[in-house]
Write an enzyme that holds these catalytic residues in place. Sequence first.
Site, PDB file in Angstrom:
ATOM      1  N   CYS A  85     -82.757 -81.318   7.464  1.00 42.16           N
ATOM      2  CA  CYS A  85     -82.170 -81.440   6.130  1.00 42.16           C
ATOM      3  C   CYS A  85     -83.290 -81.305   5.104  1.00 42.16           C
ATOM      4  CB  CYS A  85     -81.464 -82.784   5.981  1.00 42.16           C
ATOM      5  SG  CYS A  85     -80.726 -82.992   4.361  1.00 42.16           S
ATOM      6  N   GLY A  86     -83.199 -80.293   4.258  1.00 43.77           N
ATOM      7  CA  GLY A  86     -84.264 -80.031   3.290  1.00 43.77           C
ATOM      8  C   GLY A  86     -84.292 -81.061   2.173  1.00 43.77           C
ATOM      9  N   HIS A  87     -83.115 -81.316   1.563  1.00 46.37           N
ATOM     10  CA  HIS A  87     -83.139 -82.287   0.456  1.00 46.37           C
ATOM     11  C   HIS A  87     -83.509 -83.655   1.005  1.00 46.37           C
ATOM     12  CE1 HIS A  87     -79.254 -84.259   1.463  1.00 46.37           C
ATOM     13  NE2 HIS A  87     -79.749 -85.221   0.713  1.00 46.37           N
ATOM     14  N   HIS A 205     -72.249 -75.060   7.946  1.00 51.40           N
ATOM     15  CA  HIS A 205     -72.298 -74.994   6.473  1.00 51.40           C
ATOM     16  C   HIS A 205     -71.839 -73.608   6.015  1.00 51.40           C
ATOM     17  CE1 HIS A 205     -75.191 -78.182   7.404  1.00 51.40           C
ATOM     18  NE2 HIS A 205     -75.225 -78.541   6.131  1.00 51.40           N
ATOM     19  N   ASP A 231     -73.052 -79.652  -1.456  1.00 53.64           N
ATOM     20  CA  ASP A 231     -74.424 -80.119  -1.671  1.00 53.64           C
ATOM     21  C   ASP A 231     -74.713 -80.067  -3.167  1.00 53.64           C
ATOM     22  OD1 ASP A 231     -77.155 -80.634  -1.601  1.00 53.64           O
ATOM     23  OD2 ASP A 231     -77.423 -79.544   0.274  1.00 53.64           O
ATOM     24  N   CYS A 235     -79.663 -77.118  -1.399  1.00 52.80           N
ATOM     25  CA  CYS A 235     -79.641 -77.175   0.068  1.00 52.80           C
ATOM     26  C   CYS A 235     -80.906 -76.533   0.667  1.00 52.80           C
ATOM     27  CB  CYS A 235     -78.392 -76.515   0.642  1.00 52.80           C
ATOM     28  SG  CYS A 235     -78.219 -76.844   2.427  1.00 52.80           S
ATOM     29  N   GLY A 236     -81.774 -77.382   1.189  1.00 53.18           N
ATOM     30  CA  GLY A 236     -83.053 -76.870   1.729  1.00 53.18           C
ATOM     31  C   GLY A 236     -82.874 -75.975   2.938  1.00 53.18           C
ATOM     32  N   THR A 237     -82.015 -76.381   3.878  1.00 49.59           N
ATOM     33  CA  THR A 237     -81.839 -75.542   5.070  1.00 49.59           C
ATOM     34  C   THR A 237     -81.011 -74.302   4.710  1.00 49.59           C
ATOM     35  OG1 THR A 237     -79.998 -76.973   5.739  1.00 49.59           O
ATOM     36  CG2 THR A 237     -82.137 -77.382   6.773  1.00 49.59           C
TER      37      THR A 237
HETATM   38  O1  PYC Z   1     -80.821 -79.796   2.056  1.00 52.27           O
HETATM   39  O2  PYC Z   1     -80.777 -78.950   4.064  1.00 52.27           O
HETATM   40  C1  PYC Z   1     -80.282 -79.600   3.159  1.00 52.27           C
HETATM   41  C2  PYC Z   1     -78.974 -80.223   3.373  1.00 52.27           C
HETATM   42  C3  PYC Z   1     -78.163 -80.124   4.457  1.00 52.27           C
HETATM   43  C4  PYC Z   1     -77.033 -80.894   4.191  1.00 52.27           C
HETATM   44  C5  PYC Z   1     -77.164 -81.448   2.950  1.00 52.27           C
HETATM   45  N1  PYC Z   1     -78.363 -81.028   2.460  1.00 52.27           N
END
Ligand code: PYC
Length: 310
Positions: A85-87, A205, A231, A235-237
């Site tokens: 999870c990036g965030h 997602h 999100d 969303c980092g990923t």
């Molecule tokens: O930021 O990767 C992300 C992420 C995944 C689900 C919610 N945020």
Amino acid sequence: MHVIDSHTGGEPTRVILDGAPDLGSGSLAERAKRLAAEHQAFYRSVMLEPRGQPAMVGALLVEPVDPTCVTGVIYFDVDAVLGMCGHGTIGLTVTLAHLGRIAVGQHRIETPAGVVTVELHDANTVTVTNIESRRVHQNVSLDVAACGKVTGDIAYGGNWFFIIDPSPIPVEPANIRKLTDMSIAIREASIAQGVGGENGEPIDHVVFQEASPDPAVHSRNFVLCPDENYDRSPCGTGSSARLACLAADGRLAPGQEIIQQSVIGSSYRLSYQPGPNGGVIPSITGQAFITAEATLLFNENDPFRVGIET
Ligand code: PYC
């Protein structure tokens, strides 16, 4: 159970410091599978209202296998255990700094998807260097009952994404309900039609992308997460998966930095370097802020002790 809450571009993260079930030993991927299979009631009770909130992601701290990592972490939302999870990693890094466990500089964090590197620039600003991300299928068509034929790319950024670019609906706050309904229908169609990652991994997602009208901003996205919430951050990923698509299409050069916004207007700075296996190594810079330090209580007499199940 002691927790620290933060938000990254509006998207909440709850870091669990203690009081979680013991997941035993093994790789983080094995421990994540154990969490998903045996401890659903635990993670749902921490994420569901009234203790949790919609869109919240939990970050369970665990012992890393790799001793060079400052911690191991397993992320989850109310409906799924995540690969990465990036965030959440930006929120976790700011939380570790808040706790005095790390200082400004580079650190390694182990996740079920692999080891990621974080650079803490100041109390709130973090760059995450994610695991190698890749596009695995291009121009995949799905028949979606609610909206007809939809075409997108399937890419991996630590989770599996179906990315529709350009979005058929403007990516604007006024359209969040419509975007949510359409992305749920697309994810359901992908599962029903057996469309997924390279080994059949289910799409968890769905992303709608569009160019930004602001010349300083490259693009905006709407990202549906497994819990059927969007999100609030870019969303980092999902941004990692998107970088893999831009690189594969020759639309972004290595090292070139872009700004990507979420549907609510929060932003990440993104770039990539070529990865060793033909994908990209994404770099994601964003900010997180601590919102609470709390002790979660589970009263035996509370009829909603395990959360509100709807
Ligand atoms: O930021 O990767 C992300 C992420 C995944 C689900 C919610 N945020």
